[in-house]
Design a protein around this motif. Sequence first.
Motif, short mmCIF file in Angstrom:
data_model
loop_
_atom_site.label_atom_id
_atom_site.label_comp_id
_atom_site.label_asym_id
_atom_site.label_seq_id
_atom_site.Cartn_x
_atom_site.Cartn_y
_atom_site.Cartn_z
N LYS A 112 0.83 -1.21 0.00
CA LYS A 112 0.00 0.00 0.00
C LYS A 112 0.86 1.26 0.00
CE LYS A 112 -4.13 -1.91 2.22
NZ LYS A 112 -5.02 -1.84 3.40
N VAL A 120 -1.26 5.97 -1.64
CA VAL A 120 -1.55 6.76 -0.43
C VAL A 120 -0.86 8.12 -0.50
CG1 VAL A 120 -1.88 4.72 1.01
CG2 VAL A 120 0.39 5.76 0.86
N ARG A 140 -4.33 9.48 5.84
CA ARG A 140 -4.26 8.22 5.11
C ARG A 140 -2.84 7.65 5.14
NH1 ARG A 140 -5.33 7.21 -1.37
NH2 ARG A 140 -5.59 4.93 -1.23
N ALA A 144 -1.53 4.08 6.89
CA ALA A 144 -0.74 3.09 6.15
C ALA A 144 0.58 2.79 6.87
CB ALA A 144 -0.47 3.59 4.74
#
Length: 268
Positions: A112, A120, A140, A144
Amino acid sequence: MSVGIYSGWSSTSISSLFGGGSSSGLTSLLGEYNSIRSGAYYKAARQYFNNLNTDTATSVKTTARDRQKAYNDPTKWPVSKEKSEGKVVDKSKDTASVLLSDTKALSSSVDKLTSDTDSVFEKKSSVSKDGLTENYDSQRIYNALSSFAANYNKVLDDAEKNTNTGLSTAVSSMKGYTTAAKTALSQFGVTVSDKGRLSVDKDKVLSSDLSKAESLFKKDYSYGDSIARLAKRAYSSAQSGYSGASGSYNAAGSYSAFTNSNWLNTLI
C-alpha cells in the motif's frame, strides 16, 4: 544347509501372510487405510464411547441427557472432550498458520505504501484563499504507516519463535535495511527501537514533510521497494512451512491435509 529362523516358513505361510496369495490382502489394507483417511474409524469410535452407558440387560440406550453427561466426563472418553471436538490443534500447524497470516499482512501493508495504484501519496486538490493547492492526505499516510509498522513488528516476533530458515534470512535482511534507514524514517515520525521494532508518532506524521516518506517508499530500489521484496520472500517461506504441516482429523471425523490449495484460499 540350515536357513535359521526362516526354515519353518512355507509358501503356504507366506501366502497366508499376504492374504492367501491374491490381491485380497492388499485390497483389505488399502480399505482400512482409506477408512482411516476418511474418518470412518474416528466416527465409529466416537459412537461406541458415546454409548458406553447402554443398558445391556434391556438393550435400551441411555437418554440423551445421560449420554451428554458421559460426554462431559473426560474419564469416559479415550481422549479429552476438547480434542474430540477438534479444539486442540497441533502447535506446529498453529504456529505455521499464524506466520502465514502475518507475513501476508506485512506484504499487503508495505504494498500500500509502494503501489502506484490508488497511491496513499496521491495528492488531493483543495481550494483556499491562496487559490488551488495540492496536499498529501496525511491521515491516510499515517494509517498506512501504522499498519505497516504493526505488521512488521509481528513478523519480527514470529521469526524469534520460528525455525523457518527462509523466514529468518528475510527478516534479518529487513532489519538491516530498517536500521540503515533509521534516520530517514525518523524525519516523518517512524522510530526504530534498539530491538528493531517500529513505532509511529501520529502528530509528527501529520505535521511532517511527507515528500520524504514518499521518496523513501515509492522510488525504485528504495527502502520500501526492498522491504516489499523481502516481505514477499518471507511469505513464500511461510507458505512452504505451512504446506509441510501434517494433516489431521476435524471434529466431523474427516481427514484434512493442510495444503496451499485448500487453506491459502481462505486468506487470499
